[in-house]
Design an enzyme around this catalytic site. Structure first.
Site, PDB file in Angstrom:
ATOM      1  CG  ASN A   1      -5.316   0.446  -1.254  1.00  0.00           C
ATOM      2  OD1 ASN A   1      -5.503  -0.249  -2.247  1.00  0.00           O
ATOM      3  ND2 ASN A   1      -5.588   0.015  -0.033  1.00  0.00           N
ATOM      4  CD  GLU A   2      -9.394  -1.597  -0.682  1.00  0.00           C
ATOM      5  OE1 GLU A   2      -9.558  -1.605   0.555  1.00  0.00           O
ATOM      6  OE2 GLU A   2      -9.254  -2.624  -1.360  1.00  0.00           O
TER       7      GLU A   2
ATOM      8  CD  GLU B   1      -1.303  -4.913   1.256  1.00  0.00           C
ATOM      9  OE1 GLU B   1      -2.317  -5.485   0.829  1.00  0.00           O
ATOM     10  OE2 GLU B   1      -1.344  -3.953   2.044  1.00  0.00           O
TER      11      GLU B   1
ATOM     12  CB  CYS C   1      -4.259  -2.042   4.108  1.00  0.00           C
ATOM     13  SG  CYS C   1      -6.025  -2.161   3.792  1.00  0.00           S
TER      14      CYS C   1
HETATM   15  O1  AHR Z   1      -5.518  -7.565  -0.331  1.00  0.00           O
HETATM   16  C1  AHR Z   1      -5.648  -7.365   1.037  1.00  0.00           C
HETATM   17  C2  AHR Z   1      -6.211  -6.003   1.372  1.00  0.00           C
HETATM   18  O2  AHR Z   1      -7.503  -5.887   0.883  1.00  0.00           O
HETATM   19  C3  AHR Z   1      -5.485  -4.844   0.778  1.00  0.00           C
HETATM   20  O3  AHR Z   1      -4.444  -4.439   1.560  1.00  0.00           O
HETATM   21  C4  AHR Z   1      -6.521  -3.781   0.706  1.00  0.00           C
HETATM   22  O4  AHR Z   1      -6.272  -2.858  -0.307  1.00  0.00           O
HETATM   23  C5  AHR Z   1      -7.802  -4.553   0.548  1.00  0.00           C
HETATM   24  O5  AHR Z   1      -8.812  -4.078   1.328  1.00  0.00           O
END
Ligand code: AHR
Length: 690
Positions: free
Chosen positions: A406-407, A74, A284
């Site tokens: 994602n989450e 990321e 994120c």
């Molecule tokens: O890895 C850091 C963050 O943690 C990521 O962006 C997210 O997916 C998670 O909450």
């Protein structure tokens, strides 16, 4: 799975007798076929803890996922611009603007001329502005306008990179490119130099005088001597107005020599993990700070000058120079299956107000998912395949996974939109395997949605203390074998000490035991640039402009990834000893055993998160010819030990050879992870479980 047949507490003088008796009982009830001499040999004990590890090659376990170890990438902690992306100029297209983010102290200072300074020499005066009126293209709107006044001398702009200087190396070649136009004033050539902080020229080249329309110019600089704090300087000698945009400086030596490529040492460190999957671009940043800030992959492909930059969820700007094409190419270069994560038209649950795309707007998000598969796999004549081909890759990339979400939080909206993405992908690209978000945290709030929609894999994430990973090492033993497989797509034990690394190894032994069900994993986050960190507690690799530091956690990932079999092997761990002396809690000894069928190597991984060594007897049943020696890779260090720039190799694995056999003794050091590889003579063996 752990047997209790050797667990009775005893004092030191009882140990040898009771161990022998207990081992005999195990032989009788467990089918442990060992020679009489070995069977009666006592486990050496000095009043500490000891263990027996029975490895049952005669009871082959489940298939091991061939893609168990991957990486999650990321753009956080300046992992892309200023990190993996090899571009050395910061803010090359003048698209910075101030951001509000407490995690990045520089966020509020980011303006279009951030990281740039004016150069005035020999009486030339320079006024630098940013403008958007006559852009290079509408997706890249801002550019620099230099108004030069004075009869002589030269003036221009200099870029300082990310850390008050750009590191350049003697003998290295750098590719420079820029766009320029001159609407007013006499035509004069542009001069490009790499300079030391006090203005000494390290390399120089002359570019032609810009014309009235935007045009691109390229040159090459070869540096005579190294300087850690160089600047890229662009000047001209005539008064008037000069407009500049996309001023770029790339080392020629990128990973695999790719143009618009990746920083060699960082890319190599990732490649050295031998990841089988590569999840990107987040995290994120996928849904960002609202729908307008989400990562739309179409913004990240094509000519870099045509890409639409975006600010970052972590408080800085993304050029998107490292975009989807470059990610796919990197996956190909390192032999990892690409796992792109797409936003699903809903904003991050933590962002207020919560946003959901509707009607035709939502259709566009779904179309993005469909088109992405065409971009990756479509024929070079298809609309998106043509874009890929024009970028230099006419052959398909062979994408097999698409990640959705994602989450996401468990909202009605997400439960409504997610099935629409699944249905559309199934209809247009039935061969694609869908990896859907199971939601945030170990209680996987959206796993039932993954089950209902029938996606192939559910993606679960957790950041927990090390003790959680040790306590939950059996999490998957009872996981149902129906429904979606599991991707532990982000996890970390919130620290980069040896204890964190060992705790993660303990957890991974449980995953390996269940890797018919848990088919992929990835530690998170991957990269962090010192001084540019928004996620301070734990990252796999830390780096600055010239150095990288592999954490103990990195070494665990690499040890596990590089020591894989194809079939797990049952084992039973029995702990004994100690209570007759000073008592204390029974130590955890986490063991994973697997077989490499093609050459018969037994791979054992043992993690000891305790403060004491454990004398261990390893008994292998079912070997045709157990090796007399074994290869040992040992990662042992004090609990709080970590690596840093001063001592990057304080904690690292050490290789050696130990005596082995069907039964052998080995002392598992305190706070350690080890891989033991021993031959079994079972080359070419097929599992009876098949
Ligand atoms: O890895 C850091 C963050 O943690 C990521 O962006 C997210 O997916 C998670 O909450």
């Amino acid at each position: 799975m752990n047997s209790s047949c050797l667990e009775s507490p005893r004092g030191p003088n009882q140990a040898a007798v009771s161990t022998a008796i207990a081992l005999l009982v195990c032989i009788l009830i467990g089918g442990l076929k060992v020679s009489a001499a070995n069977a009666t040999a006592p486990v050496v004990t000095d009043g500490g803890w000891h263990a027996e590890v029975a490895v049952h090659l005669d009871r082959p376990g489940r298939a091991v996922s061939p893609e168990l170890y991957g990486v999650f990438y990321e753009d956080i902690n300046y992992a892309a611009d200023g990190g993996l992306y090899a571009e050395l100029v910061q803010n090359r297209s003048f698209e910075y603007y101030p951001l509000t983010d407490p995690r990045n102290p520089q966020a509020a200072e980011m303006k279009p001329l951030f990281s740039w300074q004016t150069i005035e020499r020999g009486g030339m005066k320079v006024k630098a502005d940013a403008a958007i009126l006559e852009p290079l293209n509408p997706r890249n709107p801002t550019y620099a306008v230099l108004t030069l006044t004075g009869g002589s001398g030269e003036g221009g702009l200099a870029n300082r990179g990310y850390e008050n200087g750009i590191p350049v190396r003697a003998g290295a070649t750098y590719d420079v490119s820029l766009y320029a136009r001159r609407p007013r004033g006499a035509a004069a050539p542009l001069r490009v130099t790499l300079e030391t902080p006090d203005g000494a020229v390290l390399a120089e080249a002359e570019l032609r005088a810009p014309g009235e329309a935007w045009s691109r110019q390229d040159t090459v600089l070869t540096v005579a001597r190294s300087d850690p704090k160089a600047r890229l300087v662009v000047t001209t000698k005539s008064a008037g107005v000069v407009m500049l945009d996309m001023i770029s400086l790339f080392p020629r030596a990128t990973f695999k020599g790719r143009k618009n490529g990746l920083r060699q040492d960082l890319a190599q460190a990732i490649a050295d993990l031998k990841p089988k999957t590569f999840r990107f671009p987040g995290g994120c940043i996928v849904h960002g700070r609202g729908l307008g800030n989400a990562y739309r992959w179409k913004d990240s492909v094509g000519d870099v000058a045509q890409r639409r930059p975006n600010f970052n969820r972590w408080g800085y700007h993304q050029s998107y120079g490292l975009g989807y094409f470059e990610y796919f190419q990197f996956c190909e270069d390192i032999g990892a299956a690409a796992l792109p994560i797409l936003p699903c038209g809903v904003s991050c649950g933590f962002e207020k107000p919560f946003q959901v795309a509707q009607g035709p707007e939502l259709d566009a998000w779904i179309q993005d998912a469909i088109d992405l598969v065409e971009f990756a796999n479509g024929p070079a004549e298809s609309p998106w395949g043509r874009v890929r081909a024009a970028m230099g890759h006419p052959a398909p990339f062979g994408l097999k996974y698409v990640g959705l979400g994602n989450e996401e939080h468990d909202t009605t909206s997400f439960r409504e939109v997610f099935p629409r993405f699944v249905e559309a992908l199934r209809r247009h690209h039935p061969h694609i395997q869908i990896v859907g978000t199971s939601g945030l945290g170990p209680n996987v709030p959206l796993f039932d949605l993954m089950q209902q929609t029938g996606v192939e894999i559910g993606d679960e994430h957790y950041y927990q203390p090390p003790e959680w990973f040790i306590t939950n090492r059996n999490r998957f033993d009872a996981a149902p074998r129906t429904g979606p497989k599991i991707f532990v797509g982000e996890y970390a034990s919130r620290g980069n000490t040896q204890f964190n690394a060992v705790a993660e190894a303990v957890y991974l032994t449980g995953i390996e035991r269940n890797s018919d069900q848990v088919v992929m994993t990835a530690y998170a986050p991957l990269l962090a640039r010192y001084g540019f960190v928004q996620w301070p507690r734990a990252n796999l690799i830390w780096f600055d402009q010239d150095q990288l530091v592999k954490t103990p956690n990195f070494h665990v990932q690499q040890l596990f990834s590089m020591n894989q079999g194809d079939r797990s092997v049952e084992n039973a761990v029995t702990i004994g000893g100690r209570p007759g002396q000073s008592g204390g809690e029974k130590p955890v000894l986490a063991v994973s055993t697997m077989l490499v069928s093609k050459d018969g190597t037994l791979i054992m991984k043992i993690a000891n998160p305790g403060a004491e060594p454990v004398q261990t007897r390893i008994a292998i049943t079912g070997a045709v010819a157990a090796g007399k020696t074994a290869e040992l890779l040992l990662l042992a260090a004090p609990k709080d030990a970590t690596n840093d720039r001063e001592q990057p190799e304080r904690v690292r694995p050490v290789a050696s050879t130990i005596a082995a056999g069907r039964i052998f003794d080995y002392t598992v050091p305190a706070m350690s992870v080890q891989v033991i590889r021993v031959g079994t003579g079972l080359a070419g063996a097929r599992s009876s479980a098949e």
